[in-house]
Design a protein around this motif. Structure first.
Motif: not given
Length: 447
Positions: A97-100, A142-147, A190-197
């Protein structure tokens, strides 16, 4: 050592293919020429991917808070009007997700570029407005499930790796702090914030414009698994696979019979020469200025235009976002060269028609990079402190030697150079072709 991407993602493209008889040498040459046009843009894109991945983790937004100069050589024909933001979006596992923030006055844009160098979509002043917003960017798996709680726009990509290229307008050094404050509001998450870059292993880039032409095939094969190819593209790739291109395995001409390998080499060289030639003549020049292709950023099956744009100025914007007339010649059709002096005169009311701003940037004719000069001035734009003519027009001085007044001086190298006029958010008459920039005039005293 070259690290190859898993072939599994692309091998299904060729499952069940009924192979015809091995191609003749002439057929192999023709296939190689066509494959070169098809593959070049993706191969050249790999240069940028490798450069960014070497320095940054994926799904991390990097804001470059200094204007580009001659030392920046990753991308040909860079602009000197905006600050850049970069990110490699790894969408293989999940969207990002990009927030502006709200940007009420300043021009900005984020361009999303796939592995084919198509412009997927835009986020920014023109495309999404000046209000704050959130944008979910998802790959083909992507399976289409949104956060939970997400209500912003969804942008789908056929590529599993997307290049995010942001531009934030800046009116020179004095405006840098204000522009940086806007950029601080850009957030990529990330939409899965537990995954580190993590850092991404990008195949080594082999030069495409020099050296063996088949380098483009090596580059392309290493990147091909990162794109979900359309049915039409799959058919074409199945044909190219007869000469080892696009199979998801390393390209190795040594695995081909000697006569076929020679034919592939000849076809690749022919393809490269076609691209080189096409990059110099996108359209018939007007006043010496060559317009960008109308389909820039959305090429479909127009492989030659896609490749020529990647050769000349990869990642060019959609025309609605920015237009890029280019000239290499003066009013007499002679090549621009710093051994002579020139003027570029805009009559009253004839400045480039834009809703954002315009600029003219000078590039070294041999490298297509910004040309070093004592003023560190590489472009003149509508926000520059320019001196108007007595009648309200505008005259720019373009030459190597410093003129008596440097107010409107655009320094040139001693050798060949070219100019790109950028029109950000061009108005309708520019988009329709009703506006043409004036010719560059040689100064008579230099003749």
């Amino acid at each position: 050592m070259r690290h190859w991407l898993p072939a599994l993602a692309i091998l299904p493209l060729f499952a069940g293919h009924t192979w015809a008889a091995a191609p003749t040498a002439q057929q192999a040459r023709d296939l190689a020429e066509a494959a070169y046009l098809f593959a070049f843009a993706t191969a050249e894109h790999g240069k940028t991917l490798q450069a960014i991945a070497a320095k940054l983790p994926v799904n991390y937004l990097y804001n470059k808070t200094t204007l580009l100069g001659p030392e920046d050589r990753t991308v040909v024909s860079p602009n000197n009007d905006t600050l850049y933001s970069y990110a490699l979006l790894d969408l293989r596992e999940h969207p990002v997700v990009l927030d502006v923030p709200a940007v009420p006055q300043r021009y900005y844009s984020f361009q999303l570029i796939d592995m084919r160098t198509n412009n997927l979509d835009y986020i920014g002043t023109r495309a999404t407005g000046r209000a704050a917003g959130s944008f979910l960017i998802a790959g083909p798996d992507w399976d289409g499930r949104q956060p939970e709680g997400f209500s912003g726009k969804v942008i789908r990509s056929p590529s599993r790796i997307v290049f995010l290229l942001g531009r934030t307008a800046v009116d020179g050094e004095a405006d840098l702090d204000a522009a940086k404050a806007v950029m601080d509001g850009y957030k990529l998450r990330s939409t899965q914030p537990t995954l580190l870059p993590h850092k991404m292993d990008v195949p080594e880039y082999l030069p495409t414009k020099e050296g063996p032409a088949e380098n483009a095939f090596v580059d392309f094969n290493g990147l091909s698994a990162w794109h979900a190819w359309s049915a039409d593209e799959q058919q074409r790739l199945a044909q190219f696979a007869q000469i080892g291109v696009g199979t998801g395995k390393p390209f190795d001409a040594k695995q081909l019979p000697a006569d076929i390998a020679q034919a592939v080499q000849q076809g690749a060289e022919a393809g490269r020469e076609r691209i080189r030639t096409a990059s110099e003549r996108f359209a018939a020049p007007v006043n010496g200025w060559q317009s960008s292709p109308a389909n820039i950023g959305h090429y479909g099956n127009d492989d030659l235009t896609r490749a020529a744009v990647a050769w000349k100025y990869i990642y060019a914007n959609d025309p609605a976002e920015a237009m890029y007339p280019l000239t290499r010649v003066d009013a007499a059709g002679q090549a621009l060269d710093g051994s002579r002096a020139y003027t570029l005169h805009f009559a009253p009311g004839q400045l480039p028609p834009v809703d954002a701003f315009w600029s003219i940037t000078l590039y070294d004719g041999k490298t297509q990079m910004l040309s070093a000069n004592a003023l560190n001035r590489y472009a003149i734009n509508s926000a520059s402190n320019l001196k108007r003519d007595a009648d309200g027009g505008l005259t720019l001085n373009i030459q190597h030697a410093q003129p008596a007044s440097s107010d409107n001086w655009l320094p040139a190298p001693q050798g060949p150079f070219n100019l790109i006029l950028r029109m950000y958010l061009p108005q309708e008459r520019a988009l329709k072709g009703d506006y043409q920039p004036p010719a560059v005039q040689p100064v008579n005293s230099q003749e």
